[in-house]
Design a protein around this motif. Structure first.
Motif, short mmCIF file in Angstrom:
data_model
loop_
_atom_site.label_atom_id
_atom_site.label_comp_id
_atom_site.label_asym_id
_atom_site.label_seq_id
_atom_site.Cartn_x
_atom_site.Cartn_y
_atom_site.Cartn_z
N ALA A 5 -9.90 13.20 -6.45
CA ALA A 5 -9.82 12.32 -5.29
C ALA A 5 -10.33 10.91 -5.66
N VAL A 6 -11.44 10.87 -6.40
CA VAL A 6 -11.98 9.57 -6.84
C VAL A 6 -10.96 8.88 -7.75
N THR A 50 0.84 -1.21 0.00
CA THR A 50 0.00 0.00 0.00
C THR A 50 0.87 1.26 0.00
N ALA A 51 1.93 1.24 0.81
CA ALA A 51 2.83 2.39 0.88
C ALA A 51 3.49 2.65 -0.47
N ALA A 52 3.96 1.58 -1.10
CA ALA A 52 4.62 1.73 -2.41
C ALA A 52 3.66 2.30 -3.44
N GLU A 84 4.01 5.97 -5.45
CA GLU A 84 4.02 6.11 -6.91
C GLU A 84 2.98 7.15 -7.35
N LEU A 85 1.80 7.11 -6.74
CA LEU A 85 0.78 8.11 -7.05
C LEU A 85 1.24 9.50 -6.60
N GLY A 86 1.97 9.51 -5.50
CA GLY A 86 2.51 10.79 -5.01
C GLY A 86 3.42 11.44 -6.04
N MET A 125 -6.91 4.73 -8.98
CA MET A 125 -5.51 4.39 -9.26
C MET A 125 -4.89 3.58 -8.13
N MET A 126 -5.24 3.98 -6.91
CA MET A 126 -4.68 3.33 -5.73
C MET A 126 -5.07 1.84 -5.72
#
Lengths: 262, 53, 213
Positions: free
Chosen positions: A207-208, A86-88, A92-94, A213-214
């Motif tokens: 946000a959606v 989840t962190a990774a 990546e989205l960050g 993506m998440m």
């Protein structure tokens, strides 16, 4: 091959719905941003950059980085791959949203500020540092092979990098006269109705999109994890069981037994 | 309806264009990566919400 | 996985090798290329070392970039610009140095020809103020697109005595025998967004009712 046993997508009913909402939402935002809203008295039409720059920044700073921080803390606490993956995914989205924030900011800055970039601006600097830290985090993850070590150390890096969000957020307040960047238009209520609505909707859609993506990015991480570790064994076991059920018979065949004993 | 010429069109095209292109390409890459990897892992191993480790 | 070895107890070594071979043949026909289905013992992290080189180089690259940004910026960031009042207060120390000053233009900016060091340029003269202090500014070159009275600017340049040849005294300015010779202008836009009155502008463009000043 075995399409009946393998789900050949990371999509699901939920992601389909989210994806549809995003596409519809972006279309509405586009119309609002370019047709419905008025130009700004000072910035003229350049103000339309606001509707993507600020939502991208909000998602980067207040969704991806907090998700990264929480997941990293949980990865340290629970020591599960679930949180590590989840962190990774969040990191990546960050990088994606932080990168977009920087690029749209640079493009907006040229006509409005009369400069693409100001090295001395604290808001720009802290955002760039955050972007580079997230990139570094991802590069670090790739440089460590052992999953346990990788999860532990990258979680620590992520927690350190996450504190930067506070600096980015506070930069225009703490260094008021040392930054070119304006203060928050939202907190001080400096947006007129239609502009505010367009911006709010755009932020919601972004946000959606983040959640869509998440979910996909997490599932990719999960699949990679499965392939790297237990996936290999499972695939072999699956093949043994399904594709070559007939071989079980062959194993006990007298001829083979005989050949084996010689 | 009158056609209104916009100011800063080049900047707007660049900003919105880059944003939509990046987000679009990244989304497509996510779906493709997911599909490619999914074929390599049996359905039973694709449980996303799994904290058994 | 436990079931990998489970059937081993039932078959001889050679028989198992044959099965494995058969599995391999079959696997190579339809399995994705990247997945090695050879049923050997999986030794974790055996392939580690070579994989690390490129990411490590990447990591070092990112760290170097981060260092560059910090070094490049922190010096500037500590004192990105002086406000007009600070610039006036510290005029003695700042004289002869190139620095940035922030203030809000007021009055009517005057486009003018500027003669400096025997060179003729076009520019704009205007006063700026901050916290009650006023500075006369003579900016060489075209002003920023959004430059207008009431919108704060950050100017880069030096303190100079008097006014350049060709520039008239600045109306409503400080008139203190100094001016700020600026060459770079950045607009410090505020955070207020107001709708533009498009109809009025259109009317003005069509030669109709001109907007009131």
């Amino acid at each position: 091959m075995s399409e009946s046993t393998n789900v050949a997508t990371t999509g699901s009913r939920t992601t389909q719905i989210l994806g549809f909402v995003v596409l519809l939402g972006l279309s509405v935002v586009f119309v609002l941003a370019f047709v419905v809203t008025e130009p700004d008295a000072v910035q003229q039409d350049a103000v339309r950059m606001f509707y993507i720059h600020v939502p991208a920044a909000i998602v980067a700073l207040y969704l991806t980085v907090p998700a990264l921080a929480v997941a990293s803390a949980m990865a340290l606490y629970k020591k599960t791959r679930w949180w590590d993956i989840t962190a990774a995914a969040a990191a990546e989205l960050g990088v994606v949203f932080c990168g977009l924030t920087l690029v749209t900011g640079v493009i907006w800055g040229r006509p409005i500020w009369n400069t693409w970039w100001e090295w001395g601006d604290v808001r720009l600097l802290t955002t760039l540092v955050l972007f580079l830290m997230l990139l570094g985090y991802l590069a670090y993850r790739r440089s460590v092979v052992d999953p346990g070590t990788r999860a532990r150390r990258s979680a620590v890096i992520a927690l350190v990098a996450s504190t930067n969000v506070l600096l980015v957020n506070r930069s225009v307040i703490w260094w008021q006269n040392r930054t070119l960047h304006q203060k928050s238009s939202l907190i001080e209520g400096r947006l007129e109705d239609m502009k505010l609505f367009t911006f709010a909707l755009s932020t919601l859609v972004f946000a959606v999109m983040f959640f869509w993506m998440m979910i996909h990015r997490f599932r990719i991480g999960w699949l990679e994890h499965k392939i790297e570790t237990v996936g290999v064994d499972a695939a072999i076991a699956e093949r043994r069981a399904s594709a070559h059920a007939g071989l079980d018979e062959a194993i006990s065949h007298p001829a083979l037994e005989k050949e084996g004993s010689t | 309806m009158t056609t209104i010429a916009m100011t800063h069109v080049g900047y707007l095209i660049a900003g919105w264009g880059i944003t939509f292109t990046v987000l679009g390409l990244y989304s497509i890459s996510l779906v493709r990566r997911g599909r490619a990897l999914s074929t390599q892992v049996p359905a039973g191993q694709q449980r996303w919400i799994d904290t058994d480790e | 996985m436990s079931d990998v070895g489970a059937d081993g107890s039932r078959s001889s070594r050679i028989a198992r090798a044959k099965i494995d071979e058969a599995l391999l043949d079959d696997a190579s026909a339809d399995a994705p290329k990247s997945l090695d289905l050879t049923p050997t013992e999986v030794v974790p992290s055996a392939k580690g070392k070579t994989r690390r080189t490129l990411p490590t180089v990447l990591l070092l690259g990112v760290m170097a970039l981060l260092g560059f940004v910090l070094v490049r910026s922190l010096g500037d960031a500590a004192l990105f610009f002086y406000n007009a009042d600070e610039a006036v207060e510290q005029r003695d120390e700042l004289e002869g140095r190139r620095f940035r000053v922030q203030g809000t233009p007021f009055g009517e900016p005057v486009t003018t020809e500027i003669e400096r060091d025997g060179k003729l340029d076009v520019g704009v003269a205007f006063p700026i103020k901050f916290e009650g202090s006023i500075i006369d500014v003579v900016h060489t070159g075209n002003p920023a697109e959004l430059f207008q009275p009431g919108v704060p600017v950050v100017l880069e340049g030096t303190w100079s005595r008097g006014l350049p040849t060709g520039v008239d005294p600045i109306l409503g300015g400080a008139g203190d025998g100094w001016h700020f010779a600026s060459s770079d202008m950045v607009v410090k836009h505020d955070n207020e967004y107001r709708d533009d009155n498009r109809e009025r502008l259109d009317e003005a463009n069509l030669g109709g009712i001109a907007p009131e000043a």
